[in-house]
Scaffold this active site. Structure first.
Site, PDB file in Angstrom:
ATOM      1  N   SER A  94      53.617 -20.181 -50.945  1.00 18.21           N
ATOM      2  CA  SER A  94      53.126 -19.461 -49.812  1.00 18.21           C
ATOM      3  C   SER A  94      54.027 -20.472 -48.755  1.00 18.21           C
ATOM      4  O   SER A  94      53.738 -20.044 -47.553  1.00 18.21           O
ATOM      5  CB  SER A  94      51.683 -19.791 -49.644  1.00 18.21           C
ATOM      6  N   LYS A  97      55.767 -18.301 -46.518  1.00 22.31           N
ATOM      7  CA  LYS A  97      55.339 -17.602 -45.011  1.00 22.31           C
ATOM      8  C   LYS A  97      55.858 -18.386 -43.846  1.00 22.31           C
ATOM      9  O   LYS A  97      55.862 -17.869 -42.725  1.00 22.31           O
ATOM     10  CB  LYS A  97      53.940 -17.647 -45.251  1.00 22.31           C
ATOM     11  N   ASP A 187      48.741  -9.274 -61.611  1.00 21.48           N
ATOM     12  CA  ASP A 187      48.055  -9.522 -60.245  1.00 21.48           C
ATOM     13  C   ASP A 187      47.819  -8.165 -59.250  1.00 21.48           C
ATOM     14  O   ASP A 187      47.103  -8.363 -58.122  1.00 21.48           O
ATOM     15  CB  ASP A 187      49.124 -10.282 -59.094  1.00 21.48           C
ATOM     16  N   SER A 343      46.761 -17.705 -45.339  1.00 20.53           N
ATOM     17  CA  SER A 343      47.961 -17.393 -46.340  1.00 20.53           C
ATOM     18  C   SER A 343      47.605 -15.927 -46.831  1.00 20.53           C
ATOM     19  O   SER A 343      47.537 -15.587 -48.058  1.00 20.53           O
ATOM     20  CB  SER A 343      47.596 -18.365 -47.469  1.00 20.53           C
ATOM     21  N   ASN A 344      47.625 -15.107 -46.017  1.00 20.64           N
ATOM     22  CA  ASN A 344      47.412 -13.747 -46.263  1.00 20.64           C
ATOM     23  C   ASN A 344      48.934 -12.849 -46.947  1.00 20.64           C
ATOM     24  O   ASN A 344      49.642 -12.968 -46.146  1.00 20.64           O
ATOM     25  CB  ASN A 344      46.886 -12.718 -44.993  1.00 20.64           C
ATOM     26  N   ASN A 345      48.885 -12.824 -48.256  1.00 15.29           N
ATOM     27  CA  ASN A 345      50.006 -12.208 -48.497  1.00 15.29           C
ATOM     28  C   ASN A 345      50.659 -10.810 -48.038  1.00 15.29           C
ATOM     29  O   ASN A 345      51.746 -10.898 -47.960  1.00 15.29           O
ATOM     30  CB  ASN A 345      49.761 -12.061 -50.173  1.00 15.29           C
ATOM     31  N   HIS A 396      58.076 -16.025 -58.049  1.00 10.70           N
ATOM     32  CA  HIS A 396      58.620 -17.480 -58.610  1.00 10.70           C
ATOM     33  C   HIS A 396      60.368 -17.320 -58.681  1.00 10.70           C
ATOM     34  O   HIS A 396      60.691 -18.396 -59.143  1.00 10.70           O
ATOM     35  CB  HIS A 396      58.280 -17.342 -60.321  1.00 10.70           C
ATOM     36  N   THR A 456      50.330 -24.636 -46.429  1.00  7.08           N
ATOM     37  CA  THR A 456      50.175 -24.732 -48.049  1.00  7.08           C
ATOM     38  C   THR A 456      50.493 -23.735 -48.810  1.00  7.08           C
ATOM     39  O   THR A 456      51.103 -22.840 -48.234  1.00  7.08           O
ATOM     40  CB  THR A 456      48.468 -24.887 -48.310  1.00  7.08           C
ATOM     41  N   GLY A 457      50.863 -23.891 -50.297  1.00 10.78           N
ATOM     42  CA  GLY A 457      51.288 -23.198 -50.990  1.00 10.78           C
ATOM     43  C   GLY A 457      50.922 -23.389 -52.472  1.00 10.78           C
ATOM     44  O   GLY A 457      50.741 -24.564 -52.799  1.00 10.78           O
ATOM     45  N   SER A 458      50.576 -22.293 -52.957  1.00  7.35           N
ATOM     46  CA  SER A 458      50.122 -22.566 -54.485  1.00  7.35           C
ATOM     47  C   SER A 458      50.454 -21.493 -55.454  1.00  7.35           C
ATOM     48  O   SER A 458      49.913 -20.363 -54.980  1.00  7.35           O
ATOM     49  CB  SER A 458      48.730 -23.067 -54.546  1.00  7.35           C
TER      50      SER A 458
END
Length: 508
Positions: A94, A97, A187, A343-345, A396, A456-458
């Site tokens: 993320s 973003k 997902d 962190s809204n995709n 990815h 952040t990102g995960s």
């Protein structure tokens, strides 16, 4: 004895001479590990202590077998003061973003607003609308049931009681590709992988567009079906409830999942009579029809009925249609709070399509990503070393190095919209959800609390953290930390340790 003394003096003199020629310390040279693994100078500042701290942190066993890119710059000059595998392309998760967000801010502007319109190709005669009614979406991810209720009230205020025509959802603002190219099929039912549509609806102020909130409560007694509610209420989703209410004190095992490729949401498992609610945000299969169905209910609540052979379907609004009512979203500067803090995709992907629509007249991922890449070049990022696949970071296949990401964060500081962008970043240790965001439960003590502002990102095997921090000596620093291919976690504490070392940094 005298001879031994002379020998000792001679040896001591030789040592002093060697020290003079080859100093043991090397202040003024800051070393870091380059991509080759060799130690190479990066900048001429005294940061030996910081170097040692960071190298010690990066020896954590959890990082073995993976690769970690770290890049640190002075915020005022962009001078790179530390780089550990900083030139290696890695998956940003993320942190993507930061790219979609900064490019959208520059292309669309902080005052940009999405819009939604209600139009007709017919005429109003008395209390009858003779013609079709179109609900035309223009990408707004913040549209909610209350907005559709207001549309219905506006039509009622115009004296409309009946519609002799169809109710049509127009989502043609964007193309009909609903999923980004690398989204895992597993997902698709999850709110983080919701479909992206020109016409969509959010269930609450988190603005997870294209989703419904499913709540499961226990029945009155053991053996009863659990009670299931949807927000917003809709007939566009089918609930298949095969769960069971069990006796008080028994274990709860409720699962809520939408069937692949359908709008059937299955409720399975057990919930005890005294069990707490199970809640899930479930992505729907067709966001446009969700919005249309909820709109139809809003019309009914105002006493406006479809008559004749009218029904609900999708279509394209004729060019000469009349606008009956409309609504604009909050400006981008406000939308960025839930977008970045939570962190809204969906917001990231919507921004990609909107940039394509505005710049190239095509609301697609291909057009939007091309526009983003052009803008990154203007920001000083070497796009020859960057791979862009989406706007959220779910892919990815996205690739960027920590050095290029820190370059981006440096170059955008001079933009007029930067204060709004910076304000949207999560702030470490601040418990308020729309302030601390995804960092509200991290780094809540010492010099990092309220100081580290970062994204952040995960995703699986990837954890990232990039942003800004003020060092103890007042130096403003930019950092990017990208941990890839780890197996044993959590690794967020390693990122926090690096950020803490930067917050405690003193150059003298």
């Amino acid at each position: 004895m005298k001879q031994q003394c002379l020998l000792k003096r001679a040896f001591l003199a030789m040592v002093i001479a060697l020290i003079a020629l080859f100093p043991v310390t090397h202040e003024g040279t800051y070393s870091s590990v380059a991509a080759s693994g060799e130690t190479t100078p990066v900048a001429s500042i005294d940061s030996t202590t910081l170097d040692q701290k960071l190298q010690a942190i990066l020896k954590d066993p959890k990082l073995q077998g993976g690769i970690t890119g770290v890049s640190i710059r002075k915020a005022d000059t962009g001078e790179k003061i530390y780089s550990h595998y900083g030139d290696i392309r890695l998956r940003p998760a993320s942190n993507m973003k930061l790219i979609s967000g900064s490019t959208a801010m520059d292309i669309l502007g902080p005052d940009y607003q999405f819009s939604t319109e209600v139009l007709t190709d017919g005429k109003v005669n008395g209390k009858m609308l003779n013609g079709n009614l179109y609900l035309k979406g223009k990408g707004d991810p913040t549209l909610m049931k209350k907005d559709l209720d207001q549309f219905a009230k506006d039509l009622k205020a115009k004296g409309i009681d009946k519609i002799n025509g169809n109710l049509i959802a127009d989502d043609s603002w964007y193309d009909d590709v609903r999923y980004s190219q690398d989204l895992n099929w597993s997902d698709e039912h999850n709110y983080v992988g919701a479909q992206v549509s020109g016409l969509t609806l959010s269930p609450n102020e988190d603005y997870d567009a294209g989703t419904v909130i499913v709540e499961v409560n226990p029945g009155t007694e053991a053996g009863d079906l659990p009670k299931v509610t949807l927000t917003p209420e809709t007939n566009s989703v089918e609930i298949v409830n095969i769960a069971t209410t069990v006796a008080k004190g028994e274990a709860k095992s409720i699962s809520i999942a939408r069937e692949h490729g359908t709008n059937r949401i299955f409720i399975k498992g057990k919930i005890p009579v005294d069990g707490t609610v199970s809640r899930s945000w479930s992505a729907v299969w067709d966001p446009s029809m969700l919005a249309l169905d909820v709109f139809q209910k809003s019309l009914e609540a105002e006493g406006i009925q479809l008559v004749g052979n009218g029904g609900m379907k999708t279509g394209i609004t004729p060019s000469g249609a009349t606008v009956l009512t409309s609504k604009k979203s909050m400006p981008l500067s406000e939308l960025f709070i839930p977008f970045m803090k939570l962190s809204n995709n969906g917001h990231g992907e919507t921004l990609v399509k909107e940039m394509g629509k505005v710049q190239r007249g095509e609301g697609s991922w291909d057009a939007g990503l091309a526009v983003m890449k052009e803008k990154l070049t203007q920001f000083g990022v070497n796009t020859d070393s960057v791979v862009l696949r989406d706007g959220s970071g779910m892919s990815h296949k996205n690739l960027i190095s920590a050095d290029e990401l820190s370059t981006l964060l440096y170059s955008i500081q001079g933009k007029s919209w930067f204060p709004a962008f910076e304000a949207s970043l999560p702030i470490a240790g601040v418990p308020e959800r729309m302030v601390g965001g995804t960092l509200r439960n991290r780094m809540g003590d010492g010099l990092t609390a309220g100081n580290v502002k970062a994204k952040t990102g995960s995703i699986t095997g990837v954890s990232t953290l990039s942003g800004y921090v003020t060092a103890k000596d007042g130096t403003e620093l930019i950092f990017s930390i990208m941990i890839n291919n780890y197996i044993t976690g959590p690794v967020a504490p390693i990122e926090d340790a690096i950020a803490r070392a930067l917050a405690e940094y003193e150059s003298n």
